[in-house]
Design a protein around this motif. Structure first.
Motif, PDB file in Angstrom:
ATOM      1  N   SER A 231     -26.613 -25.796  52.291  1.00 25.12           N
ATOM      2  CA  SER A 231     -26.183 -26.778  51.278  1.00 25.12           C
ATOM      3  C   SER A 231     -24.677 -26.982  51.247  1.00 25.12           C
ATOM      4  CB  SER A 231     -26.650 -26.328  49.882  1.00 25.12           C
ATOM      5  OG  SER A 231     -25.897 -25.195  49.472  1.00 25.12           O
ATOM      6  N   ASP A 232     -23.909 -26.172  51.969  1.00 22.67           N
ATOM      7  CA  ASP A 232     -22.457 -26.138  51.751  1.00 22.67           C
ATOM      8  C   ASP A 232     -21.697 -26.995  52.758  1.00 22.67           C
ATOM      9  OD1 ASP A 232     -19.822 -25.495  51.121  1.00 22.67           O
ATOM     10  OD2 ASP A 232     -20.312 -23.402  50.709  1.00 22.67           O
ATOM     11  N   SER A 233     -20.986 -28.016  52.232  1.00 18.88           N
ATOM     12  CA  SER A 233     -20.266 -28.932  53.120  1.00 18.88           C
ATOM     13  C   SER A 233     -18.779 -28.606  53.249  1.00 18.88           C
ATOM     14  CB  SER A 233     -20.430 -30.378  52.620  1.00 18.88           C
ATOM     15  OG  SER A 233     -19.821 -30.512  51.352  1.00 18.88           O
ATOM     16  N   HIS A 234     -18.303 -27.524  52.610  1.00 18.96           N
ATOM     17  CA  HIS A 234     -16.877 -27.174  52.709  1.00 18.96           C
ATOM     18  C   HIS A 234     -16.558 -26.620  54.106  1.00 18.96           C
ATOM     19  CE1 HIS A 234     -17.623 -27.154  48.351  1.00 18.96           C
ATOM     20  NE2 HIS A 234     -16.361 -27.551  48.242  1.00 18.96           N
TER      21      HIS A 234
ATOM     22  N   VAL B 262     -20.584 -13.801  60.337  1.00 16.80           N
ATOM     23  CA  VAL B 262     -19.874 -13.986  59.069  1.00 16.80           C
ATOM     24  C   VAL B 262     -20.400 -15.251  58.398  1.00 16.80           C
ATOM     25  CG1 VAL B 262     -17.625 -14.379  57.982  1.00 16.80           C
ATOM     26  CG2 VAL B 262     -17.799 -12.868  59.969  1.00 16.80           C
TER      27      VAL B 262
ATOM     28  N   SER C  56     -19.654 -17.713  55.294  1.00 18.16           N
ATOM     29  CA  SER C  56     -18.679 -18.103  54.278  1.00 18.16           C
ATOM     30  C   SER C  56     -19.244 -19.266  53.489  1.00 18.16           C
ATOM     31  CB  SER C  56     -17.372 -18.532  54.953  1.00 18.16           C
ATOM     32  OG  SER C  56     -16.543 -19.194  54.009  1.00 18.16           O
TER      33      SER C  56
ATOM     34  N   VAL D  65     -18.628 -21.487  49.607  1.00 17.42           N
ATOM     35  CA  VAL D  65     -17.816 -21.629  48.390  1.00 17.42           C
ATOM     36  C   VAL D  65     -18.402 -22.621  47.383  1.00 17.42           C
ATOM     37  CG1 VAL D  65     -15.659 -20.950  49.536  1.00 17.42           C
ATOM     38  CG2 VAL D  65     -16.267 -23.376  49.443  1.00 17.42           C
TER      39      VAL D  65
ATOM     40  N   GLY E 230     -20.937 -22.423  45.463  1.00 21.96           N
ATOM     41  CA  GLY E 230     -21.558 -21.843  44.278  1.00 21.96           C
ATOM     42  C   GLY E 230     -23.034 -21.531  44.435  1.00 21.96           C
TER      43      GLY E 230
ATOM     44  N   GLY F  63     -16.821 -15.426  49.920  1.00 24.53           N
ATOM     45  CA  GLY F  63     -16.339 -16.714  49.401  1.00 24.53           C
ATOM     46  C   GLY F  63     -16.558 -16.807  47.909  1.00 24.53           C
TER      47      GLY F  63
ATOM     48  N   ASN G  66     -20.969 -17.914  43.471  1.00 26.81           N
ATOM     49  CA  ASN G  66     -21.602 -18.572  42.322  1.00 26.81           C
ATOM     50  C   ASN G  66     -20.503 -19.302  41.558  1.00 26.81           C
ATOM     51  OD1 ASN G  66     -20.208 -16.629  40.927  1.00 26.81           O
ATOM     52  ND2 ASN G  66     -21.995 -15.369  40.477  1.00 26.81           N
TER      53      ASN G  66
ATOM     54  N   LEU H 286     -18.276  -9.981  50.131  1.00 23.57           N
ATOM     55  CA  LEU H 286     -16.825  -9.972  49.968  1.00 23.57           C
ATOM     56  C   LEU H 286     -16.384 -11.176  49.134  1.00 23.57           C
ATOM     57  CD1 LEU H 286     -16.304  -9.174  53.722  1.00 23.57           C
ATOM     58  CD2 LEU H 286     -15.842  -7.581  51.866  1.00 23.57           C
TER      59      LEU H 286
ATOM     60  N   ALA I 288     -11.419  -9.934  49.110  1.00 25.10           N
ATOM     61  CA  ALA I 288     -12.365 -10.346  50.150  1.00 25.10           C
ATOM     62  C   ALA I 288     -11.760 -10.238  51.548  1.00 25.10           C
ATOM     63  CB  ALA I 288     -12.844 -11.778  49.883  1.00 25.10           C
ATOM     64  N   VAL I 289     -10.601 -10.826  51.736  1.00 24.94           N
ATOM     65  CA  VAL I 289     -10.006 -10.838  53.081  1.00 24.94           C
ATOM     66  C   VAL I 289      -9.572  -9.423  53.494  1.00 24.94           C
ATOM     67  CG1 VAL I 289      -8.103 -11.736  54.481  1.00 24.94           C
ATOM     68  CG2 VAL I 289      -9.451 -13.292  53.045  1.00 24.94           C
TER      69      VAL I 289
END
Ligand code: B12
Length: 156
Positions: A21-24, A67, A69, A71, A73, A101, A104, A126, A131-132
């Protein structure tokens, strides 16, 4: 940290992905550069990755690290299915798998959410300011990578 793991086919290769679902994408670019700076080759699968595509790409490479990632939510809910699907593939069952990331919209991850992600198969969750640094510390625990890493002192 990963005592029963099979040696990966490509120990210095990381597959970088997000949830469907994440387009970032800037988060992905940031992580790609971070991992490359640490000596990893990275396959960045880009935005809105269906789980089937991740499985296909990761199976083709048997990487040393996956990994995730995200963001937008939805990570806390959606990434559990991703982890279960990855762990169900024998060749990927023991590949180090991390998620991070903004998982939520509350800004903090409750212990039960953290537990549901690790129960689903993630080795690390993370988030936030650590996180990093947490990812960098985890990279240092991966034996195959540490031994194959370029000797950075030589270029200082
Ligand atoms: C730019 C942006 C967009 C752009 C994205 C363009 C692109 N090509 O990426 C556009 C306009 C398309 C967009 C869309 C949407 N967005 Co937006 N977006 C942002 C914004 C302003 C910046 C994100 C960014 O690029 N940051 C730069 C990168 C480098 O930083 P980062 O993503 O935060 O990643 C850092 C850390 O999180 C961490 N990290 C990330 N992943 C991982 C993984 C690991 C393993 C580790 C260790 C660390 C780590 O490392 C990075 C560097 O520190 C943020 C708000 C904000 N200030 O963060 C909202 C934000 C992410 N968006 C949000 C939302 C809700 C949406 C939409 C749903 C809006 C809508 N209703 O349509 C859609 C998403 C649709 C979808 N299907 O995903 C919310 C997410 C809610 C949440 N998680 O709390 C945010 C937080 C805004 C908000 N405050 O509400 N967005």
């Amino acid at each position: 940290m990963y005592p029963h793991r099979q040696p990966p086919d490509n120990p210095h290769h990381a597959v970088l992905t997000t949830i469907a679902s994440d387009s970032h994408t800037w988060n992905l670019l940031f992580l790609q550069l971070l991992l490359e700076e640490q000596g990893w080759e990275v396959t960045n699968l880009g935005a809105c990755v269906p789980v089937g595509v991740l499985i296909e790409e990761a199976t083709a490479r048997t990487p040393g690290l996956i990994v995730v990632s995200t963001v937008n939510g939805h990570g806390a809910e959606e990434a559990t299915g991703l982890a279960r699907a990855v762990r169900a593939v024998p060749a990927l069952a023991r590949v180090p798998l991390v998620v991070g990331g903004k998982l939520n919209t509350s800004g903090t991850i409750a212990p039960d959410v953290h537990a549901s992600l690790t129960d689903a198969g993630f080795d690390a969750v993370l988030t936030g300011a650590n996180a990093v640094p947490g990812l960098l510390a985890l990279l240092d625990t991966l034996p195959e990578h540490r031994h194959g890493r370029p000797h950075v002192d030589a270029v200082r």
